[in-house]
Design an enzyme around this catalytic site. Sequence first.
Site, PDB file in Angstrom:
ATOM      1  N   ASP A  24       0.844  -1.205   0.000  1.00  0.00           N
ATOM      2  CA  ASP A  24       0.000   0.000   0.000  1.00  0.00           C
ATOM      3  C   ASP A  24       0.875   1.249   0.000  1.00  0.00           C
ATOM      4  OD1 ASP A  24      -2.260   1.518   0.077  1.00  0.00           O
ATOM      5  OD2 ASP A  24      -2.807   1.016   2.149  1.00  0.00           O
ATOM      6  N   HIS A  41       2.425   3.516  -8.992  1.00  0.00           N
ATOM      7  CA  HIS A  41       2.268   2.066  -9.218  1.00  0.00           C
ATOM      8  C   HIS A  41       3.461   1.507  -9.993  1.00  0.00           C
ATOM      9  CE1 HIS A  41      -1.608   2.189  -7.430  1.00  0.00           C
ATOM     10  NE2 HIS A  41      -2.195   2.861  -8.406  1.00  0.00           N
ATOM     11  N   LEU A 135      11.639 -20.315  -4.815  1.00  0.00           N
ATOM     12  CA  LEU A 135      10.585 -19.449  -4.254  1.00  0.00           C
ATOM     13  C   LEU A 135       9.289 -19.593  -5.056  1.00  0.00           C
ATOM     14  CD1 LEU A 135       9.711 -16.864  -2.511  1.00  0.00           C
ATOM     15  CD2 LEU A 135      10.422 -15.549  -4.521  1.00  0.00           C
TER      16      LEU A 135
HETATM   17  C1  FPP Z   1      -2.308   0.243  -3.146  1.00  0.00           C
HETATM   18  O1  FPP Z   1      -1.737   1.515  -3.140  1.00  0.00           O
HETATM   19  C2  FPP Z   1      -1.669  -0.531  -4.184  1.00  0.00           C
HETATM   20  C3  FPP Z   1      -2.320  -1.127  -5.208  1.00  0.00           C
HETATM   21  C4  FPP Z   1      -3.789  -1.096  -5.357  1.00  0.00           C
HETATM   22  C5  FPP Z   1      -1.586  -1.821  -6.253  1.00  0.00           C
HETATM   23  C6  FPP Z   1      -0.357  -2.526  -5.832  1.00  0.00           C
HETATM   24  C7  FPP Z   1       0.430  -2.899  -6.997  1.00  0.00           C
HETATM   25  C8  FPP Z   1       1.765  -2.804  -7.068  1.00  0.00           C
HETATM   26  C9  FPP Z   1       2.601  -2.401  -5.936  1.00  0.00           C
HETATM   27  C10 FPP Z   1       2.503  -3.214  -8.266  1.00  0.00           C
HETATM   28  C11 FPP Z   1       2.171  -4.617  -8.626  1.00  0.00           C
HETATM   29  C12 FPP Z   1       3.196  -5.218  -9.429  1.00  0.00           C
HETATM   30  C13 FPP Z   1       3.017  -6.319 -10.137  1.00  0.00           C
HETATM   31  C14 FPP Z   1       4.208  -6.940 -10.708  1.00  0.00           C
HETATM   32  C15 FPP Z   1       1.717  -6.938 -10.390  1.00  0.00           C
HETATM   33  P1  FPP Z   1      -2.698   2.772  -3.294  1.00  0.00           P
HETATM   34  O2  FPP Z   1      -2.835   3.082  -4.727  1.00  0.00           O
HETATM   35  O3  FPP Z   1      -4.012   2.501  -2.610  1.00  0.00           O
HETATM   36  O4  FPP Z   1      -1.894   3.857  -2.533  1.00  0.00           O
HETATM   37  P2  FPP Z   1      -2.514   5.073  -1.694  1.00  0.00           P
HETATM   38  O5  FPP Z   1      -3.285   4.460  -0.557  1.00  0.00           O
HETATM   39  O6  FPP Z   1      -1.306   5.817  -1.256  1.00  0.00           O
HETATM   40  O7  FPP Z   1      -3.386   5.856  -2.621  1.00  0.00           O
END
Ligand code: FPP
Length: 253
Positions: A24, A41, A135
């Site tokens: 997150d 992201h 893994l």
């Molecule tokens: C939440 O942060 C994160 C997500 C919804 C997406 C997580 C995805 C990645 C870290 C990359 C994934 C990588 C692969 C290889 C599939 P948020 O957008 O809710 O953050 P915020 O709370 O700060 O707005």
Amino acid sequence: MFKATKDKSLTERPLPEHIAIIMDGNGRYAKLRSMPRIKGHYEGMQNVKRIVRHAVDIKLKYLTLYAFSTENWSRPKSEVNYLLKLPTDFLGSFLPELIEKNVIVKTIGDFSALPKHTRKAVQTAMDKTADNTGLTLVFALNYGGRDELIGAVKEMIADVQAGTLDRNSLNSSTFDDYLMTKDMPDPEMIIRTSGEYRLSNFLLWQASYSELFFSHTLWPEFSTEELDELISQYQKRERRFGGLNEEDEPDED
Ligand code: FPP
């Protein structure tokens, strides 16, 4: 800001087998830098590579990453499209290294609703890494714990009606067999980054006895040193699973 300590216990005590991470804080990472959310992201995806490499180095058995939840569909369409393109981009550049590092790629979640390009990239990765032995890297994609549990209950009812499952023999272990995680151990550690204290529909059944860790670091900045520090904290925690410590148990004659 996270500061690493000089604790060496990581290699001296047993590692957890399975670490699951709620990644997150990508949006806030981008906002703090006046960048569009999707750039956060993208940086989150780059950090997935660093953390996976480290998981391989420390010989972790299972790493599950919450990449797209069943609730994430409610985000703006452009962000949803970008999030669902990330696995394709990630595997497009990183699959040869995953193969070389003996990593097995798996997913949990409702695969059928994902865009065709995502399904194709992930399916190719799963096929090409199926015989690896290192893994197991699990992407939770279009995953929701409640959906998983409802799906399991539906299948169990169907099996009871078909006569292949005896209702009275159903127990926690048979329940496990109906979950998307049936071939893996429950996570000993669940980590959530960015200072939020919730599970957000992640591994609801499997988290029953997980040790929970909440980091204030935003996911793109979550470092291998901090991961080691949390593992080291885990190694010092006492896990009783509802029982007693050895020293608290009554003496037996
Ligand atoms: C939440 O942060 C994160 C997500 C919804 C997406 C997580 C995805 C990645 C870290 C990359 C994934 C990588 C692969 C290889 C599939 P948020 O957008 O809710 O953050 P915020 O709370 O700060 O707005």
